[in-house]
Design a protein around this motif. Structure first.
Motif, PDB file in Angstrom:
ATOM      1  N   TRP A  76       0.929  -1.344  -0.062  1.00 61.84           N
ATOM      2  CA  TRP A  76       0.110   0.135  -0.227  1.00 61.84           C
ATOM      3  C   TRP A  76       0.977   1.434  -0.099  1.00 61.84           C
ATOM      4  O   TRP A  76       0.615   2.331  -0.727  1.00 61.84           O
ATOM      5  N   PRO A  77       1.665   1.575   0.829  1.00 56.71           N
ATOM      6  CA  PRO A  77       2.655   2.734   0.969  1.00 56.71           C
ATOM      7  C   PRO A  77       3.094   3.150  -0.377  1.00 56.71           C
ATOM      8  O   PRO A  77       3.553   4.249  -0.671  1.00 56.71           O
ATOM      9  N   LYS A  78       3.325   1.926  -1.446  1.00 60.83           N
ATOM     10  CA  LYS A  78       3.918   2.213  -2.584  1.00 60.83           C
ATOM     11  C   LYS A  78       3.050   2.906  -3.698  1.00 60.83           C
ATOM     12  O   LYS A  78       3.411   3.307  -4.662  1.00 60.83           O
ATOM     13  N   VAL A  79       1.661   2.654  -3.166  1.00 62.72           N
ATOM     14  CA  VAL A  79       0.676   3.044  -4.311  1.00 62.72           C
ATOM     15  C   VAL A  79      -0.268   4.004  -3.863  1.00 62.72           C
ATOM     16  O   VAL A  79      -1.384   4.315  -4.319  1.00 62.72           O
ATOM     17  N   SER A  80       0.054   4.495  -2.552  1.00 57.12           N
ATOM     18  CA  SER A  80      -0.914   5.401  -1.851  1.00 57.12           C
ATOM     19  C   SER A  80      -0.629   6.876  -2.331  1.00 57.12           C
ATOM     20  O   SER A  80       0.456   7.328  -2.753  1.00 57.12           O
ATOM     21  N   ALA A  81      -1.569   7.784  -1.855  1.00 54.67           N
ATOM     22  CA  ALA A  81      -1.462   9.344  -2.463  1.00 54.67           C
ATOM     23  C   ALA A  81      -0.612  10.035  -1.392  1.00 54.67           C
ATOM     24  O   ALA A  81      -0.328  11.395  -1.407  1.00 54.67           O
ATOM     25  N   GLN A  82       0.078   9.407  -0.472  1.00 55.57           N
ATOM     26  CA  GLN A  82       0.867  10.006   0.519  1.00 55.57           C
ATOM     27  C   GLN A  82       2.026  10.648  -0.120  1.00 55.57           C
ATOM     28  O   GLN A  82       2.577   9.828  -0.860  1.00 55.57           O
ATOM     29  N   ASN A  83       2.446  11.715   0.201  1.00 57.05           N
ATOM     30  CA  ASN A  83       3.602  12.441  -0.324  1.00 57.05           C
ATOM     31  C   ASN A  83       4.023  12.568  -1.875  1.00 57.05           C
ATOM     32  O   ASN A  83       4.945  12.145  -2.159  1.00 57.05           O
ATOM     33  N   VAL A  84       2.572  12.661  -2.372  1.00 53.48           N
ATOM     34  CA  VAL A  84       2.963  12.835  -4.170  1.00 53.48           C
ATOM     35  C   VAL A  84       2.507  14.359  -4.465  1.00 53.48           C
ATOM     36  O   VAL A  84       1.837  15.013  -3.880  1.00 53.48           O
ATOM     37  N   GLN A  85       2.980  14.767  -5.448  1.00 53.10           N
ATOM     38  CA  GLN A  85       2.817  16.045  -6.175  1.00 53.10           C
ATOM     39  C   GLN A  85       1.743  15.814  -7.240  1.00 53.10           C
ATOM     40  O   GLN A  85       2.017  15.255  -8.185  1.00 53.10           O
ATOM     41  N   CYS A  86       0.476  16.493  -6.918  1.00 50.51           N
ATOM     42  CA  CYS A  86      -0.739  16.227  -7.594  1.00 50.51           C
ATOM     43  C   CYS A  86      -0.636  17.164  -8.894  1.00 50.51           C
ATOM     44  O   CYS A  86      -1.343  16.938  -9.882  1.00 50.51           O
ATOM     45  N   LYS A  87       0.028  18.355  -8.744  1.00 52.21           N
ATOM     46  CA  LYS A  87      -0.089  19.398  -9.664  1.00 52.21           C
ATOM     47  C   LYS A  87       0.321  18.852 -11.131  1.00 52.21           C
ATOM     48  O   LYS A  87       1.389  18.225 -11.254  1.00 52.21           O
ATOM     49  N   LYS A  88      -0.567  19.185 -12.060  1.00 48.04           N
ATOM     50  CA  LYS A  88      -0.223  18.740 -13.524  1.00 48.04           C
ATOM     51  C   LYS A  88      -0.192  17.369 -13.891  1.00 48.04           C
ATOM     52  O   LYS A  88       0.576  16.881 -14.523  1.00 48.04           O
ATOM     53  N   CYS A  89      -0.792  16.647 -12.618  1.00 44.82           N
ATOM     54  CA  CYS A  89      -0.821  15.067 -12.995  1.00 44.82           C
ATOM     55  C   CYS A  89      -1.896  14.766 -14.071  1.00 44.82           C
ATOM     56  O   CYS A  89      -2.759  15.108 -14.065  1.00 44.82           O
ATOM     57  N   PRO A  90      -1.255  13.674 -15.089  1.00 44.55           N
ATOM     58  CA  PRO A  90      -2.059  13.395 -16.104  1.00 44.55           C
ATOM     59  C   PRO A  90      -3.376  12.668 -15.699  1.00 44.55           C
ATOM     60  O   PRO A  90      -4.489  12.551 -16.502  1.00 44.55           O
ATOM     61  N   ASN A  91      -3.186  12.010 -14.434  1.00 46.76           N
ATOM     62  CA  ASN A  91      -4.594  11.249 -14.169  1.00 46.76           C
ATOM     63  C   ASN A  91      -5.274  11.908 -13.097  1.00 46.76           C
ATOM     64  O   ASN A  91      -6.180  11.385 -12.570  1.00 46.76           O
ATOM     65  N   HIS A  92      -5.064  13.290 -13.078  1.00 46.75           N
ATOM     66  CA  HIS A  92      -6.064  14.227 -12.225  1.00 46.75           C
ATOM     67  C   HIS A  92      -7.401  13.882 -12.232  1.00 46.75           C
ATOM     68  O   HIS A  92      -8.051  13.653 -11.172  1.00 46.75           O
ATOM     69  N   ASP A  93      -8.083  13.864 -13.435  1.00 44.49           N
ATOM     70  CA  ASP A  93      -9.497  13.784 -13.645  1.00 44.49           C
ATOM     71  C   ASP A  93      -9.935  12.454 -13.179  1.00 44.49           C
ATOM     72  O   ASP A  93     -11.253  12.177 -12.844  1.00 44.49           O
ATOM     73  N   ASN A  94      -9.434  11.453 -13.025  1.00 48.16           N
ATOM     74  CA  ASN A  94      -9.686   9.991 -12.769  1.00 48.16           C
ATOM     75  C   ASN A  94      -9.439   9.614 -11.280  1.00 48.16           C
ATOM     76  O   ASN A  94      -9.394   8.533 -10.943  1.00 48.16           O
ATOM     77  N   CYS A  95      -8.456  10.831 -10.636  1.00 47.16           N
ATOM     78  CA  CYS A  95      -7.996  10.380  -9.263  1.00 47.16           C
ATOM     79  C   CYS A  95      -9.088  10.192  -8.303  1.00 47.16           C
ATOM     80  O   CYS A  95      -9.789  11.349  -7.937  1.00 47.16           O
ATOM     81  N   PRO A  96      -9.035   9.052  -7.465  1.00 45.75           N
ATOM     82  CA  PRO A  96     -10.069   8.988  -6.279  1.00 45.75           C
ATOM     83  C   PRO A  96      -9.872  10.160  -5.441  1.00 45.75           C
ATOM     84  O   PRO A  96     -10.886  10.499  -4.884  1.00 45.75           O
ATOM     85  N   LEU A  97      -8.479  10.421  -4.873  1.00 47.71           N
ATOM     86  CA  LEU A  97      -8.266  11.560  -4.005  1.00 47.71           C
ATOM     87  C   LEU A  97      -8.909  12.883  -4.580  1.00 47.71           C
ATOM     88  O   LEU A  97      -9.603  13.518  -3.781  1.00 47.71           O
ATOM     89  N   ILE A  98      -8.588  13.413  -5.639  1.00 48.62           N
ATOM     90  CA  ILE A  98      -9.170  14.602  -6.186  1.00 48.62           C
ATOM     91  C   ILE A  98     -10.560  14.558  -6.350  1.00 48.62           C
ATOM     92  O   ILE A  98     -11.387  15.462  -5.832  1.00 48.62           O
ATOM     93  N   LYS A  99     -11.152  13.524  -6.579  1.00 49.11           N
ATOM     94  CA  LYS A  99     -12.682  13.449  -6.610  1.00 49.11           C
ATOM     95  C   LYS A  99     -13.389  13.729  -4.998  1.00 49.11           C
ATOM     96  O   LYS A  99     -14.293  14.272  -4.830  1.00 49.11           O
TER      97      LYS A  99
END
Ligand code: SF4
Length: 682
Positions: free
Chosen positions: A173-196
């Motif tokens: 899980w720590p390798k695929v979680s949204a902890q410590n990631v930079q979301c700005k300009k992410c290509p998956n922004h629109d489908n992202c569970p965290l952003i939703k």
């Protein structure tokens, strides 16, 4: 219409829409008191002890949500309700059971869950992880499954909503979680569970969160509405003193931090060189200047480590143990350590932070960044976080004229080497809570089944920074018939459970458990220390051990699931653990008919925080036993015994293997504050 009348209507509507529902007296009293507080505005806070089974959730949901809706109809300033709980199970219960009851009764509101970033799946991280060739095939397979699952939209990306039957989920899980990631300009922004999920929070006016998220939101990521536009409800608020203090705990492992400056500091140097010198607004830092910063840090940390290791070695000799805490009380932090930190380490970190901050700010303002620069930016942000954490820890360690006492210590948690960990934490955190939350909030409701200790709210109010003047108080009795449904056995003849007698005491519990648990299917046995629990397990015969589910051998969730499964199949099952296992444990009926408690749960005297709290209590002419240890033990005892009777139908036996309950004066005080169990002394 008056809020109290509207509340009456809502309760009536629920009675008509929910089969068999009759409002409980406690619910009505609680709702009306909260409504009063919200209408009169004489105080902003109400503190409610609502006994188990009194129907707290509806008791606070109805007045707070109705007040918010009423206010929002008549005002341009929109209010929200934030309900913060201490565990995921209660959040799920609120979202899936309690709030839908209100919706069915005609209340029109938008709900969202606010969970920490680490609980969300990050698609970009998952895709990046698949490039890692070091993963074993099971991990790769799991990540691929999660990507498909999220793409099919049959999973909202929350870890809590995954069926946790994959043994490698925890490590992956720590390798695929949204902890410590930079979301700005992410290509998956629109489908992202965290952003939703974050967008849903923006639209919601009822937000279910946890305590820790509220604390971090007060200082950093503002994802919740501002306090002055929020009616807060803190359920299970007895956790607040500890969880809030934990959120202010600064801790730094020296070896991990020093790594940033080792091996000629190649990574750190290159990040600073590449990122800082992109910033046209910041004066260029020459290679010489960077090299000087690195040398300063390396030398400072090396000297600091030498001092810390020396002090740990001295403590190890005294304690005859590798695992020690070097605590600073009377003389505050060691003078040489202070000098090194003040003169060399913090000024250098401050310079690095300054350069990184201005460079990151500048880069974030740029419209277009190349992929390479984006990568550098991410590295710089991570470096900045490490620097800030170190800076905060060092500043707090050397803080002298603070009006708030601070517990400061160096820990060694390693048995094969000495690896100093610097720690500092405020001891009294109530005034922070009062200033930053209670005073700023529109209103706050604090509630739990256990708040009074030794019959009063004094200890709790002190811990959260409140007084009788700035909070209303309310107690609602539990509707359960403790006298007829639960028996409390106290064995008078057992050895006093102090450190000297621990072996004999443990042996006598081993003997007693055979008879005490004999006629039960589901049980829980709680120890005050891991040490005694381990000794008990070692001496327990296989006949009982085969039924046991042991804390620390599996996740709590799995232990409980296995326990329930055995009971469902008519097999015996005994959960064994320490206090943390019992917190929030809800096993009604046959799942739990026996609860054993090894001894009165006084705090851990070796804990540097408890030790510092006792020290400052004495310094202020207090009595740590009377003012801290006894009330805290009382609270833990009520919590632990409270696991037995969860519904009107529950019946069972409690056993406390501590003769001090009947032989000491304070034991009688503790007994008097427990629910009215039938007490049997043998
Ligand atoms: S927006 Fe952030 S959390 Fe979402 S996929 Fe992209 S990087 Fe991950």
């Amino acid at each position: 219409m008056k809020l109290s009348n509207e509340i009456k209507h809502i309760f009536n509507a629920i009675s008509q829409t929910k089969v068999g529902y009759i409002p409980r007296d406690g619910q009505l009293i609680m709702s009306n008191q909260i409504a009063n507080m919200l209408e009169q505005r004489e105080s902003k806070v109400i503190t409610i002890e609502g006994g188990t089974g009194c129907g707290k959730s509806l008791g606070y949901l109805i007045p707070t949500i109705q007040k918010m809706l009423q206010h929002n109809q008549n005002s341009t300033e929109q209010l929200s309700v934030v309900i913060a709980t201490a565990n995921v199970a209660l959040q799920q219960q609120l979202i899936h059971s309690e709030l839908p009851i209100l919706e069915k009764a005609g209340l029109n509101f938008n709900v969202a869950l606010a969970a920490g970033r680490g609980r969300y799946f990050c698609l970009s991280n998952a895709i990046k992880s698949l490039e890692n060739t070091n993963f074993d095939t099971r991990e790769t397979q799991l990540i691929e499954e999660l990507i498909v699952k999220q793409g099919n939209e049959n999973w909202d990306g929350l870890k809590d909503n995954l069926i946790d039957d994959n043994p490698i989920l925890e490590q992956t899980w720590p390798k695929v979680s949204a902890q410590n990631v930079q979301c700005k300009k992410c290509p998956n922004h629109d489908n992202c569970p965290l952003i939703k999920a974050r967008k849903a929070i923006d639209k919601a006016n009822v937000i279910v969160a946890n305590h820790a998220l509220v604390w971090s939101d007060l200082t950093e990521n503002r994802i919740l509405p501002a306090p002055d536009k929020t009616i807060y409800v803190f359920d299970e608020c007895h956790h607040i003193p500890k969880s809030f203090r934990d959120s202010l705990h600064k801790s730094l492992k020296l070896s991990s931090f020093a790594k940033l400056f080792e091996k000629d500091a190649s990574d750190t140097t290159s990040i600073i060189t590449s990122v800082v010198n992109m910033d046209e607004a910041t004066p260029y830092i020459s290679a010489n200047e960077i090299s000087l910063l690195m040398t300063n840090m390396k030398d400072g940390l090396r000297t600091l480590k030498n001092y810390a290791v020396f002090m740990i070695q001295q403590q190890q000799t005294i304690n005859q143990s590798e695992l020690v805490n070097v605590q600073f009380l009377e003389q505050d932090i060691d003078i040489q350590i202070r000098f090194e930190i003040d003169q060399r380490i913090t000024p250098t970190i401050a310079q690095i932070i300054h350069h990184l901050e201005s460079a990151i700010r500048w880069l974030n303002q740029q419209k277009k960044l190349s992929e390479q620069v984006k990568k550098e930016l991410l590295k710089a942000m991570s470096l900045l976080r490490s620097m800030q954490q170190a800076y905060d820890t060092f500043v707090m360690l050397t803080q002298v004229d603070s009006t708030t006492p601070i517990a400061k210590w160096i820990a060694n948690k390693s048995t094969h080497t000495i690896d100093p960990i610097f720690n500092s934490v405020y001891i009294e955190t109530g005034h922070f809570l009062k200033e930053n939350l209670f005073d700023k909030s529109h209103a706050t409701i604090l509630t739990s089944a256990t708040l009074r200790t030794l019959g009063t709210f004094d200890r709790y109010l002190t811990q959260v920074g409140l007084t009788f003047k700035n909070t209303q108080l309310l107690c609602i009795q539990s509707p359960f018939n403790y006298k007829d449904n639960a028996i409390l056995n106290i064995t008078n003849s057992m050895p006093i459970p102090n450190l000297q007698n621990e072996k004999e005491h443990t042996e006598s519990i081993v003997k007693k458990i055979k008879t005490d648990f004999k006629h039960h299917l589901g049980g829980l046995l709680l120890f005050s220390s891991k040490r005694q629990m381990s000794a008990f397990i070692e001496w327990l015969g296989d006949d009982i051990l085969n039924h046991c589910k042991l804390q620390y051998t599996d996740s709590r969730q799995n232990l409980i699931a296995r326990h329930k499964q055995d009971i469902d199949q008519g097999k015996k099952s005994l959960l064994i653990g320490c206090q943390s296992l019992s917190e929030g444990l809800d096993l009604p009926g046959e799942y739990l008919t026996y609860v054993g408690i090894a001894k009165i749960p006084f705090g851990d005297i070796s804990s540097p925080i408890d030790n510092a709290e006792a020290f400052y209590c004495r310094k202020n002419n207090g009595n740590p036993f009377k003012d801290i240890m006894l009330p805290d033990a009382c609270s833990r005892l009520i919590q632990s015994t409270g696991r037995l009777i969860r519904t009107m139908e529950c019946k069972g036996s409690l056993a406390i293997y501590d003769s001090r309950l009947v032989n000491k004066q304070y034991g009688q005080l503790l007994l008097n504050t427990l629910p009215s169990y039938r007490v049997q002394v043998s």
